[in-house]
Scaffold this active site. Structure first.
Site, PDB file in Angstrom:
ATOM      1  N   PHE A 163      78.619 -63.702  68.203  1.00  0.00           N
ATOM      2  CA  PHE A 163      79.611 -63.817  69.278  1.00  0.00           C
ATOM      3  C   PHE A 163      81.045 -63.681  68.778  1.00  0.00           C
ATOM      4  O   PHE A 163      81.946 -63.401  69.556  1.00  0.00           O
ATOM      5  CB  PHE A 163      79.444 -65.169  69.998  1.00  0.00           C
ATOM      6  N   LYS A 187      71.944 -54.921  70.087  1.00  0.00           N
ATOM      7  CA  LYS A 187      71.659 -56.172  70.818  1.00  0.00           C
ATOM      8  C   LYS A 187      72.835 -57.105  70.504  1.00  0.00           C
ATOM      9  O   LYS A 187      72.858 -57.775  69.475  1.00  0.00           O
ATOM     10  CB  LYS A 187      70.329 -56.770  70.327  1.00  0.00           C
ATOM     11  N   GLU A 190      74.784 -62.696  73.434  1.00  0.00           N
ATOM     12  CA  GLU A 190      74.701 -62.934  74.876  1.00  0.00           C
ATOM     13  C   GLU A 190      75.902 -63.745  75.383  1.00  0.00           C
ATOM     14  O   GLU A 190      76.088 -63.890  76.582  1.00  0.00           O
ATOM     15  CB  GLU A 190      73.384 -63.643  75.220  1.00  0.00           C
ATOM     16  N   SER A 240      74.311 -66.281  61.995  1.00  0.00           N
ATOM     17  CA  SER A 240      74.185 -67.487  61.183  1.00  0.00           C
ATOM     18  C   SER A 240      73.072 -67.325  60.130  1.00  0.00           C
ATOM     19  O   SER A 240      72.168 -66.506  60.289  1.00  0.00           O
ATOM     20  CB  SER A 240      73.883 -68.680  62.085  1.00  0.00           C
ATOM     21  N   CYS A 295      83.713 -65.804  60.121  1.00  0.00           N
ATOM     22  CA  CYS A 295      82.875 -66.023  58.943  1.00  0.00           C
ATOM     23  C   CYS A 295      83.717 -66.011  57.679  1.00  0.00           C
ATOM     24  O   CYS A 295      83.259 -66.435  56.630  1.00  0.00           O
ATOM     25  CB  CYS A 295      81.795 -64.965  58.852  1.00  0.00           C
TER      26      CYS A 295
HETATM   27  P1  NAD Z   1      73.699 -66.599  65.759  1.00  0.00           P
HETATM   28  O1  NAD Z   1      72.937 -66.508  64.502  1.00  0.00           O
HETATM   29  O2  NAD Z   1      73.444 -67.748  66.663  1.00  0.00           O
HETATM   30  O3  NAD Z   1      73.451 -65.288  66.659  1.00  0.00           O
HETATM   31  C1  NAD Z   1      73.552 -63.993  66.116  1.00  0.00           C
HETATM   32  C2  NAD Z   1      72.624 -63.065  66.885  1.00  0.00           C
HETATM   33  O4  NAD Z   1      71.280 -63.528  66.740  1.00  0.00           O
HETATM   34  C3  NAD Z   1      72.912 -63.023  68.382  1.00  0.00           C
HETATM   35  O5  NAD Z   1      72.789 -61.704  68.837  1.00  0.00           O
HETATM   36  C4  NAD Z   1      71.834 -63.936  68.971  1.00  0.00           C
HETATM   37  O6  NAD Z   1      71.444 -63.552  70.274  1.00  0.00           O
HETATM   38  C5  NAD Z   1      70.680 -63.772  68.013  1.00  0.00           C
HETATM   39  N1  NAD Z   1      69.859 -64.982  67.914  1.00  0.00           N
HETATM   40  C6  NAD Z   1      70.262 -66.267  68.100  1.00  0.00           C
HETATM   41  N2  NAD Z   1      69.229 -67.116  67.908  1.00  0.00           N
HETATM   42  C7  NAD Z   1      68.156 -66.354  67.594  1.00  0.00           C
HETATM   43  C8  NAD Z   1      66.792 -66.657  67.278  1.00  0.00           C
HETATM   44  N3  NAD Z   1      66.341 -67.910  67.245  1.00  0.00           N
HETATM   45  N4  NAD Z   1      65.966 -65.634  66.987  1.00  0.00           N
HETATM   46  C9  NAD Z   1      66.410 -64.369  66.996  1.00  0.00           C
HETATM   47  N5  NAD Z   1      67.692 -64.024  67.300  1.00  0.00           N
HETATM   48  C10 NAD Z   1      68.553 -65.004  67.589  1.00  0.00           C
HETATM   49  O7  NAD Z   1      75.259 -66.496  65.360  1.00  0.00           O
HETATM   50  P2  NAD Z   1      76.514 -66.688  66.317  1.00  0.00           P
HETATM   51  O8  NAD Z   1      76.640 -68.121  66.667  1.00  0.00           O
HETATM   52  O9  NAD Z   1      76.514 -65.672  67.395  1.00  0.00           O
HETATM   53  O10 NAD Z   1      77.683 -66.276  65.302  1.00  0.00           O
HETATM   54  C11 NAD Z   1      78.265 -67.166  64.399  1.00  0.00           C
HETATM   55  C12 NAD Z   1      77.622 -67.048  63.027  1.00  0.00           C
HETATM   56  O11 NAD Z   1      77.721 -65.725  62.547  1.00  0.00           O
HETATM   57  C13 NAD Z   1      78.301 -67.899  61.979  1.00  0.00           C
HETATM   58  O12 NAD Z   1      77.318 -68.483  61.169  1.00  0.00           O
HETATM   59  C14 NAD Z   1      79.125 -66.912  61.184  1.00  0.00           C
HETATM   60  O13 NAD Z   1      79.433 -67.286  59.863  1.00  0.00           O
HETATM   61  C15 NAD Z   1      78.234 -65.730  61.213  1.00  0.00           C
HETATM   62  N6  NAD Z   1      78.974 -64.506  60.946  1.00  0.00           N
HETATM   63  C16 NAD Z   1      78.811 -63.947  59.722  1.00  0.00           C
HETATM   64  C17 NAD Z   1      79.525 -62.808  59.413  1.00  0.00           C
HETATM   65  C18 NAD Z   1      79.371 -62.165  58.086  1.00  0.00           C
HETATM   66  O14 NAD Z   1      79.873 -61.079  57.925  1.00  0.00           O
HETATM   67  N7  NAD Z   1      78.704 -62.764  57.125  1.00  0.00           N
HETATM   68  C19 NAD Z   1      80.411 -62.246  60.354  1.00  0.00           C
HETATM   69  C20 NAD Z   1      80.520 -62.852  61.602  1.00  0.00           C
HETATM   70  C21 NAD Z   1      79.791 -63.989  61.888  1.00  0.00           C
END
Ligand code: NAD
Length: 508
Positions: A163, A187, A190, A240, A295
């Site tokens: 997000f 994808k 959301e 994450s 991040c």
């Molecule tokens: P998230 O992991 O909750 O979601 C990321 C994606 O995974 C979304 O599209 C979501 O719909 C999907 N998702 C969520 N739960 C899932 C599940 N149980 N099974 C399968 N898919 C699932 O992350 P977020 O809250 O959207 O974003 C924040 C996180 O992203 C932080 O941890 C941040 O550090 C990380 N991030 C990392 C970088 C990097 O380059 N390393 C960059 C941006 C964000």
């Protein structure tokens, strides 16, 4: 699936219906499942996003699969021309998409514009795709035999995005993927999905053929359908760490290439010889910018020796001056958090800190704006390994301070941390800075730079639990990820040298 009438707005509710984009068209979801999109500055619902079924994901993959042969055969000159057009359209309309980001994510408009501009740099890099795909040629590797390498696209590839950068992170993926000749299924998160549909429409206008870029909205069910799909060759993920690990393990188990970027806990080491004002400005900017939802945010300052007292004083002085408010207000410097649940989770770290032995110097729960999902900046001293505030990625406007006696102790903290995304050191001593770059276990290092996001012609990625897979994202490693190598050994027929020889081919 039914096609949506445009614009996709349900009359009178003020809530926009956000569907998928498949084969060059808006498509309303048929699952009956949807998610809620908020304006985090007001706390009100502004959107309802459809959640895709396995069949809808398959429809997007089939559209991408059908578009692949023609897109792959499209000349490099034509692909570059389309990318120059994409570049012009994004540059001309960056305000438009920035407003969408602010409305759904909450980040302030200037920051949203910064996000789009950094994504644009990746698109600009991809305008050079004819040069980027140049390969090697060895003439006369053996007598009359030439050997050369070529890089070819993988086929249908997918991107799953978080997000916190709803425009830029998808650009890190689709731009190199498409430039290399792949077709794409995105994808997005959301929580703030509209930028993806904006992108789809823009790509269509730029001349990207229908089916080359598709968007499926959804949650875990859509992600699992992507991971299981036999026609998807590679998956890029950013999000994450627990989900990154899951995506990597699941995608690779079904034979896909995968790069999965995870979470972070970025430490900023401040040495006693650092410029205190510069370090304090950097810490405040990097900890509270985008409400800490980056991040690459600095979440932990490591104060070495006697720098702690003056540094903390300088940070404390700056915090009340950070203007928190609706991101659409040009005077705001920090917006709300993305959802109420996330805001409450972040606030719980401040609440629990004293019980863990830490000291809350600035409590961001005080004086928050009444509407929306706001939280003010917090500063916590004496944060140590073992405490939740130290171990977890908080992903909010909470900056911890750890006091250590020596440089060695500071580096050990960074190296012992399970994450290894970014890190920074503030010092005037070039020799120590050089030693730090040699010692530290993280993928991106800043020397007097708090958020060292690499420029587009390098690659972005962390170490340890911040990246699963062996290729970083965008830049040269991005081109590598979205292509595979082929080596051709070639001889033109020369009847004079032709003979039967059952030995293993020799080159000498
Ligand atoms: P998230 O992991 O909750 O979601 C990321 C994606 O995974 C979304 O599209 C979501 O719909 C999907 N998702 C969520 N739960 C899932 C599940 N149980 N099974 C399968 N898919 C699932 O992350 P977020 O809250 O959207 O974003 C924040 C996180 O992203 C932080 O941890 C941040 O550090 C990380 N991030 C990392 C970088 C990097 O380059 N390393 C960059 C941006 C964000």
């Amino acid at each position: 699936m039914t096609e949506l009438a445009t614009p996709p707005v349900e009359e009178g509710t003020g809530v926009t219906r956000i569907g998928h984009w498949i084969g060059g068209r808006s498509v309303a979801g048929a699952s009956g499942r949807s998610g809620t999109v908020f304006n985090p500055a007001t706390g009100r619902q502004t959107g309802a996003v459809d959640f895709a079924t396995v069949e809808e994901v398959d429809a997007a993959v089939q559209a991408a699969k059908s578009a692949f042969p023609a897109w792959r055969a499209t000349s490099l000159a034509r692909r570059a021309e389309i990318f120059f057009r994409i570049r012009e359209l994004v540059a001309a309309r960056r305000e438009e998409v920035a407003k969408l980001l602010t409305a759904e994510h909450g980040k302030v408009l200037s920051d949203a514009l910064g996000e789009v501009t950094r994504g644009l740099e990746v698109i600009e890099y991809c305008c050079g795709i004819p040069t980027l795909l140049k390969s090697e040629y060895s003439e006369q590797a053996s007598t009359g035999i030439d050997v050369y390498s070529i890089r070819q696209p993988l086929g249908v590839v997918a991107g799953i995005t978080p997000f916190n950068f709803p425009a830029m992170v998808p650009m890190w993926m689709w731009a190199p993927a498409l430039a290399c000749g792949n077709t794409f299924v995105l994808k997005p998160s959301e929580k703030d999905p509209s930028a993806s549909i904006w992108t789809a429409e823009l790509l269509q206008e730029a001349g990207v053929p229908d089916g080359v870029f598709n968007v499926v909205m959804g949650d875990k069910a859509a992600v699992d359908a992507v991971l299981a799909h036999p026609d998807i060759a590679a998956v890029s993920f950013v999000g994450s760490t627990p989900i990154a690990r899951y995506v990597y393990e699941t995608a690779t188990a079904t034979g896909k290439r995968c790069q999965a970027l995870g979470g972070a806990k970025n430490h900023m080491i401040v040495l006693p010889d650092a410029d205190i004002d510069m370090a304090a400005d950097a810490a405040v900017s990097a900890a509270y910018g985008s409400a800490g939802e980056r991040c690459m945010a600095i979440s932990q300052v490591v104060a070495v020796g006697d720098v702690a007292a003056p540094l903390i004083e300088a940070i404390k002085e700056r915090i009340p001056k950070v203007k928190v408010g609706d991101g659409m207000d040009p005077s705001s410097e920090m917006g709300p958090l993305v959802t109420k649940e996330h805001r409450d989770r972040v606030a719980s770290y401040v609440e629990n800190a004293p019980g863990e032995g830490a000291t809350v110097l600035v409590d961001g729960r005080e004086g928050v704006l009444p509407e929306g999902f706001f939280l003010n900046p917090s500063l916590i001293d004496d944060v140590k390994p073992g405490m939740r505030a130290y171990e977890d990625e908080i992903f909010g406007p909470v900056l911890g301070v750890t006091r250590v006696a020596t440089y060695d102790e500071a580096v050990r903290l960074v190296n012992d941390n399970p994450y290894g995304n970014g890190t920074a050191i503030f010092t005037r001593d070039g020799g120590v800075a050089r030693q730090f770059q040699f010692d530290v276990q993280a993928g991106m290092v800043g020397i007097n730079v708090p958020i060292p996001v690499p420029v587009a012609y390098y690659s972005f990625g962390g170490w340890k639990a911040s990246l699963f897979g062996d290729r970083h994202i965008y830049g040269p490693e991005g081109i590598d990820f979205y292509t595979r190598g082929k080596v051709v050994t070639s001889r033109w027929p020369d009847p004079a040298t032709s003979k039967v020889d059952l030995g293993f081919p020799q080159t000498r």
